[in-house]
Design a protein around this motif. Structure first.
Motif, PDB file in Angstrom:
ATOM      1  N   TYR A 100     -38.896  33.234  12.975  1.00 13.69           N
ATOM      2  CA  TYR A 100     -38.349  32.355  11.937  1.00 13.69           C
ATOM      3  C   TYR A 100     -38.699  30.879  12.103  1.00 13.69           C
ATOM      4  CZ  TYR A 100     -35.419  36.519  11.454  1.00 13.69           C
ATOM      5  OH  TYR A 100     -34.979  37.810  11.338  1.00 13.69           O
ATOM      6  N   ARG A 159     -30.956  31.972  10.422  1.00 17.72           N
ATOM      7  CA  ARG A 159     -31.174  33.282  11.045  1.00 17.72           C
ATOM      8  C   ARG A 159     -31.470  33.131  12.534  1.00 17.72           C
ATOM      9  NH1 ARG A 159     -35.208  36.254   6.689  1.00 17.72           N
ATOM     10  NH2 ARG A 159     -33.625  36.856   5.169  1.00 17.72           N
ATOM     11  N   ASN A 206     -34.197  30.546   7.325  1.00 14.83           N
ATOM     12  CA  ASN A 206     -34.873  30.923   8.567  1.00 14.83           C
ATOM     13  C   ASN A 206     -34.224  30.262   9.778  1.00 14.83           C
ATOM     14  OD1 ASN A 206     -36.727  32.599   7.359  1.00 14.83           O
ATOM     15  ND2 ASN A 206     -38.281  31.023   7.108  1.00 14.83           N
TER      16      ASN A 206
END
Length: 292
Positions: A274, A226, A223
């Motif tokens: 995220y 990302r 996460n």
């Protein structure tokens, strides 16, 4: 591919009856993807938030994203009759209802919300661009190489525990055969089997906890990666657009204004995709470290 979404009462009937979702059979990756899964998931989230134009025909990119920080309800986008953009604003939807779940009026002008979010996004992007490792540490994520070493160590521990479980199963079979053949007393068998079962229970518990930690760490690391990849796409962010906003932001929480100091002060919290809400103090500390 999804099967068993419907059924028929009998072969004589042509009428299809919907099955509950828990009875569906879903087979992933049976067809080549048109777009990546991350983009698809994000679009589904956007589609959940209907952005209806106002009576004047205007709409705003924060519709469906702006929320009341007190009650969590979406904020309505309202426009002025004279089409003056600076007067367009958002107001808590709950405050407009005559219900028991009444919320104090949360009002913020759309232009102020956009300027505040843009400034915060620029600060986040700057922190990532200049202090990526510090940013990772600040939100509790390890450096990539450190995380990989720790994960590898935990996976080795899980593998050893699983090998020991298999070994205990073999040992249990051996002592059972020894008891049946008279080479081991029943009392001795019971003592050994109790010890083996206790060790197996401890191993299973350890494996379960380690697997949960591994999954959590892998998800967190992915996460954070990302989010950093997304932020790096907008290193020279000058203007906020719906595409950029939806790419980086999940929700914006607007607090009630505070006028105790004689001036109107209003806090806005941004929940990023995220990684969630990034405290302002954390971001300013990173920026100050940059200029120190």
């Amino acid at each position: 591919m999804v099967n068993f979404k419907t059924h028929k009462q009998s072969y004589k009937s042509k009428k299809k009856i919907d099955n509950p979702k828990e009875e569906w059979m879903i087979f992933p990756n049976t067809h080549e993807a048109i777009i990546d899964e991350e983009t698809f998931t994000k679009v589904q989230e956007i589609r959940k938030n209907k952005r209806r134009p106002t009576r004047t025909g205007k709409s705003n990119m924060f519709s469906g994203i702006a929320r009341c920080a007190d009650c969590g309800a979406k904020m309505y986008y309202c426009t002025s009759n004279n089409f003056e953009a600076r007067q367009d604003h958002f107001v808590c939807s709950t405050s407009r209802r005559r219900t028991t779940e009444f919320c104090e009026t949360h009002f913020i002008r759309a232009v102020v919300l956009e300027e505040g979010v843009l400034e915060n996004m620029r600060l986040v992007i700057s922190c990532i661009a200049h202090h990526e490792d510090a940013f990772r540490r600040a939100i509790g994520a390890r450096k990539s190489d450190e995380a990989k070493r720790e994960l590898a160590s935990k996976k080795r521990t899980v593998q050893k525990s699983e090998n020991r479980l298999a070994e205990l199963d073999r040992l249990f079979k051996h002592i059972y055969e020894d008891m049946v053949n008279g080479r081991l007393s029943e009392a001795r068998f019971q003592m050994l089997s109790d010890d083996y079962e206790k060790e197996q229970a401890e191993l299973r518990n350890r494996i379960e906890l380690l697997n949960e930690e591994i999954e959590r760490q892998e998800d967190q690391a992915e996460n954070v990666d990302r989010f950093i990849r997304t932020a790096k796409k907008y290193l020279y962010l000058e203007k906020l657009t719906p595409t950029i906003l939806n790419d980086m932001v999940n929700a914006v929480y607007v607090h009630a204004p505070d006028k105790s100091s004689g001036q109107r002060v209003q806090d806005v919290e941004i929940s990023y995709n995220y990684v969630g809400i990034l405290p302002a103090a954390l971001l300013y500390d990173l920026r100050n470290a940059e200029t120190a």
